[in-house]
Design an enzyme around this catalytic site. Structure first.
Site, PDB file in Angstrom:
ATOM      1  N   ASP A 250      62.652 -78.929  -4.487  1.00 29.95           N
ATOM      2  CA  ASP A 250      62.030 -77.752  -3.563  1.00 29.95           C
ATOM      3  C   ASP A 250      60.442 -78.053  -3.221  1.00 29.95           C
ATOM      4  O   ASP A 250      59.924 -77.306  -3.852  1.00 29.95           O
ATOM      5  CB  ASP A 250      62.312 -76.655  -4.412  1.00 29.95           C
ATOM      6  CG  ASP A 250      63.489 -76.396  -4.829  1.00 29.95           C
ATOM      7  OD1 ASP A 250      64.731 -77.139  -4.234  1.00 29.95           O
ATOM      8  OD2 ASP A 250      64.057 -75.605  -5.760  1.00 29.95           O
TER       9      ASP A 250
ATOM     10  N   GLU B 122      68.860 -80.882 -14.437  1.00 26.76           N
ATOM     11  CA  GLU B 122      67.619 -81.226 -15.234  1.00 26.76           C
ATOM     12  C   GLU B 122      68.106 -81.471 -16.600  1.00 26.76           C
ATOM     13  O   GLU B 122      67.642 -82.311 -17.627  1.00 26.76           O
ATOM     14  CB  GLU B 122      66.298 -80.656 -15.055  1.00 26.76           C
ATOM     15  CG  GLU B 122      65.718 -80.989 -13.617  1.00 26.76           C
ATOM     16  CD  GLU B 122      66.536 -80.276 -12.529  1.00 26.76           C
ATOM     17  OE1 GLU B 122      67.234 -79.397 -12.746  1.00 26.76           O
ATOM     18  OE2 GLU B 122      66.614 -80.950 -11.413  1.00 26.76           O
TER      19      GLU B 122
ATOM     20  N   ASP C 272      73.086 -80.441  -8.266  1.00 23.14           N
ATOM     21  CA  ASP C 272      71.949 -79.752  -8.197  1.00 23.14           C
ATOM     22  C   ASP C 272      71.462 -79.119  -9.516  1.00 23.14           C
ATOM     23  O   ASP C 272      72.433 -79.125 -10.545  1.00 23.14           O
ATOM     24  CB  ASP C 272      71.835 -78.588  -7.253  1.00 23.14           C
ATOM     25  CG  ASP C 272      70.604 -77.739  -7.158  1.00 23.14           C
ATOM     26  OD1 ASP C 272      69.459 -78.454  -7.369  1.00 23.14           O
ATOM     27  OD2 ASP C 272      70.636 -76.437  -6.674  1.00 23.14           O
TER      28      ASP C 272
HETATM   29  O1  MIG Z   1      67.432 -72.420  -7.941  1.00 24.89           O
HETATM   30  O2  MIG Z   1      71.258 -73.866  -4.477  1.00 24.89           O
HETATM   31  O3  MIG Z   1      66.829 -77.564  -5.095  1.00 24.89           O
HETATM   32  O4  MIG Z   1      67.969 -77.477  -2.708  1.00 24.89           O
HETATM   33  O5  MIG Z   1      69.127 -74.887  -2.027  1.00 24.89           O
HETATM   34  C1  MIG Z   1      67.573 -72.898  -6.834  1.00 24.89           C
HETATM   35  C2  MIG Z   1      70.048 -73.555  -4.297  1.00 24.89           C
HETATM   36  C3  MIG Z   1      68.923 -73.762  -6.779  1.00 24.89           C
HETATM   37  C4  MIG Z   1      67.600 -75.606  -5.866  1.00 24.89           C
HETATM   38  C5  MIG Z   1      67.989 -76.832  -5.080  1.00 24.89           C
HETATM   39  C6  MIG Z   1      67.787 -76.228  -3.650  1.00 24.89           C
HETATM   40  C7  MIG Z   1      69.108 -75.318  -3.286  1.00 24.89           C
HETATM   41  C8  MIG Z   1      68.985 -74.138  -4.192  1.00 24.89           C
HETATM   42  N1  MIG Z   1      68.686 -74.739  -5.723  1.00 24.89           N
END
Ligand code: MIG
Length: 744
Positions: free
Chosen positions: A455, A377, A374
């Protein structure tokens, strides 16, 4: 490789295959040696291809056995022609290569339509009339149609008009743009803030062949473990061992199929990656072993931000080895993410990827089967959490990465993190196909990971968006893709959840997920009626696993998308060019989801040929528009005439039972399908341990060809169900791999 020079602008044309051409420009006649980030092969690694060069007074023409490339002597403009002399991918202006910007302008042909562009918002399939930026971004605002930059950046466009499909991949990782007829409706212009003009053209003429070309250059998804094709349950906010156990229990108690539970950031100790929370997850090994006994796999989230904590081993090791990204002034770059003050590994470096890959041992040792990458980027917040949540930015563009800067490496940060993760898992679990999921990525990310659309919101609009989004990702090379079922942000209504699960149950990647501030969104949270709908559709997915798994095999071989827009199969039918809200799942199944509230019918377009209503067996002749009835329990599904659809028994999880009996639904008409089988989770298939069975349907006869390959399915019955045939009754035969022929 012929090279031409025009006023000091050098052009190199590489004919890599008869249908795959690379064009590269350099100022002052010099091609710099540079790193290609996403392609699997250098030009020299392609087998030599026959092509000849013809010179006339006006043109230089390079002919392959499929197409010709024409270069105008006076202007240096290029265009391509197919065997019918139809012009495509024609320069509209001379390429411009300055020290700052680079751009190429192509003219838009009459009737030309544009697709691909990776992950985009917006409920259209065809994407003319907009500017698309390629810059991986944590889109911290709702994914409304005006949002341009998304988590994934894939500079690929896919062009379709009758009898002619091709794609272009802009091989440049700097921030770039495709202006698709926005500034000038007759022009598609691509440009970048750095790097080179270097692009590849993939000629079809069919969409399927275009994807084959993309696969040759940028790679395919390796075959996933079968369990990864099951349903995944996730939520940001499963906070303890007990909560996860309870969740698993509910699925089995309610007999709702599920294979995977995702552990979001709360399993970690203070958001330190590769650690476990000491009290809430006291004994992860035992938890995961117990889950495994009940048929669940565990997937854990990993963020790139490493907590800058002097007592934390990942920080210590990375500092000592000099693995973290440094600013231009030579100091380690720091930014704020979940663990607050954090540093970031430089995944462009081989040794750093190996190190990161090995760190996953702290998870696989506990029994974890897959990694969810996650925030890559990468997203970097502007201030510490104690001061509130800041804006989302990224690493300084002039920060150093390998021999370049973040400006060039930014778009491949997620790509390289996914690569570290995938390659590390292959070493840690040498005989288990692991699963990786990534939020960010670049062209070619499919070699390492599945993707999801980040998201989204629990909005009808986002259920709708997910359809063209998944199709365009497939065309861009990423077929193992899905959106958070139910919507991540905000609260799904029961009706929205039911409709989303219907379509989500057939996403290539099927995962329910929700935000920690939203209501719980497991399938049983919306009342009995919705729970039953979820159970029924997830069961349908599981029965169809033999079909889906075979599609994933095909995708791993040829890059064929799992989800396809209608034009993929009907590229000469212009009525399909803007059809964003119905999809083909493989060659045979058409899904026409309901994506509006209070809606019990919708228009469905059935192209030329015959179709069967999946639910009623009613035969419908295309091309036609019909009104499909769709009470809450029904998502309209159709089967193409001639289809043979393999399916298996009802399952609670993918590997609960062997594929026995095997059911074949055979629809009147002409068609075929190749069933792929293997053990579902090892790499034996790479050594030939798989079975292929060709199923041929023609003249009211089903031929089950001799099974090929070294994998032996159990001895089993085959149940053959005719649809639309004269013979109505089900036929049962014993299957021992020998050929069988049935007359209907
Ligand atoms: O800033 O880990 O897209 O699926 O649940 C949020 C918490 C960070 C973004 C991800 C989302 C995840 C969440 N993350």
């Amino acid at each position: 490789m012929p090279t031409f020079t025009f006023d000091r602008l050098a052009l190199a044309v590489s004919v890599l295959t008869p249908k795959l051409i690379r064009l590269r420009y350099a100022r002052n006649g010099k091609f710099a040696k540079r790193r290609a980030w996403a392609v699997t092969k250098d030009d020299s690694e392609f087998a030599p291809t026959q092509s000849d060069v013809n010179e006339t007074s006006q043109e230089i023409i390079i002919n392959t056995n499929a197409i010709s490339i024409h270069i105008q002597r006076d202007t240096s403009k290029i265009h391509f022609t197919d065997s019918q002399n139809k012009i495509f991918c024609a320069d509209d202006a001379r390429p411009s290569v300055t020290s700052v910007t680079k751009s190429v302008a192509k003219s838009v042909a009459t009737g030309e339509h544009f697709y691909g562009f990776g992950e985009r918002t917006y409920s259209s399939l065809e994407r003319s009339g907009c500017i698309y930026t390629h810059w991986a971004t944590d889109t911290a605002v709702p994914h409304t149609p005006d949002v341009d930059r998304m988590y994934v950046a894939i500079p690929i466009y896919f062009s379709v008009r009758p009898n002619l499909a091709y794609a272009v991949y802009f091989n440049n990782t700097y921030r770039s743009q495709f202006d698709v007829g926005y500034t000038d409706p007759n022009q598609i212009r691509f440009s970048a803030h750095g790097g080179e003009i270097d692009y590849y053209v993939f000629y079809g003429p069919t969409p399927r062949e275009v994807n084959e070309g993309i696969a040759q250059l940028l790679g395919t998804h390796p075959l996933p473990p079968r369990w990864a094709l099951g349903y995944h349950q996730s939520r940001w906010g499963y906070k303890s061992d007990q909560e996860i156990r309870q969740l698993a229990k509910e699925f089995r108690k309610r007999e709702i199929p599920c294979d995977v539970i995702h552990f979001d950031i709360d399993y970690m100790d203070g958001y330190r990656v590769f650690t476990w929370h000491p009290t809430r997850f006291k004994n992860p090994k035992k938890l995961i072993a117990d889950l495994r006994r009940d048929g669940f796999r565990a997937v854990t989230i990993i963020d790139p931000g490493v907590k800058a904590d002097k007592k934390y081993f990942v920080y210590q090791e990375g500092l000592k080895k000099n693995y973290f990204i440094k600013k231009r002034n030579g100091k380690v770059f720091h930014g704020y993410v979940w663990p607050d003050d954090s540093v970031f590994a430089d995944f462009t470096r081989d040794e750093v990827r190996v190190w990161w890959g090995e760190l996953q041992k702290h998870l696989t040792d506990k029994g974890v089967s897959g990694i969810w990458n996650d925030m890559n980027e990468p997203a970097v917040f502007s201030k510490p959490f104690s001061a509130g949540v800041g804006n989302t930015g990224t690493i300084d563009l002039d920060a150093k990465q390998s021999e370049t800067t973040h400006a060039e490496a930014h778009n491949v940060f997620g790509y390289n993190m996914a690569r570290a993760s995938y390659e590390g898992l292959r070493k840690l679990l040498p005989d288990e196909r692991a699963f990786t999921l990534t939020r960010s990525g670049f062209a070619g990310m499919q070699k390492f990971s599945a993707g999801w659309s980040g998201d989204n919101h629990a909005w009808w609009e986002h259920l709708e968006t997910s359809l063209p989004q998944a199709c365009n990702m497939g065309l861009s090379g990423v077929s193992f893709f899905g959106a958070d079922i139910g919507g991540f942000n905000e609260d799904a209504s029961p009706e929205l959840f039911a409709r989303w699960m219907q379509v989500g149950s057939l996403y290539p990647f099927a995962r329910g997920h929700s935000h920690t501030d939203s209501i719980y969104q497991e399938p049983w949270r919306f009342g009995e009626r919705v729970e039953k709908i979820c159970r029924d559709y997830l069961r349908l997915r599981y029965r169809l696993l033999p079909y889906l798994y075979s599609l994933f095999y095909e995708s791993s071989q040829h890059g064929t998308p799992i989800w396809r827009p209608m034009f993929y199969h009907y590229p000469n039918d212009e009525r399909t060019y803007h059809l964003h809200d119905q999809v083909m799942i493989g060659d045979s199944i058409l899904a026409a989801p309901i994506y509006k509230a209070n809606c019990d019918r919708r228009v469905v377009y059935l192209p030329q040929g015959e179709w069967f209503d999946y639910w009623t067996d009613e035969k419908i002749a295309g091309a036609t528009h019909i009104t499909a009835r769709a009470p809450l329990e029904v998502m309209p599904l159709y089967v193409r005439a001639g289809a043979v659809i393999p399916s298996g028994p009802d399952l609670n999880y993918a590997d609960e039972k062997p594929l026995s009996p095997l059911t074949l639904d055979v629809y009147a008409g002409e068609g075929e399908f190749t069933l792929y089988e293997d053990d579902g989770h090892t790499f034996g298939y790479e050594r030939g341990e798989y079975a292929l069975t060709r199923l041929e349907n023609k003249d009211s006869r089903l031929k089950i060809h001799k099974r090929e390959g070294n994998h032996a399915p159990p001895s089993r019955k085959i149940i053959i169900r005719p649809h639309g045939m004269e013979r109505k009754e089900t036929v049962e035969v014993e299957d021992d791999g020998a050929p069988i022929e049935i007359h209907f």
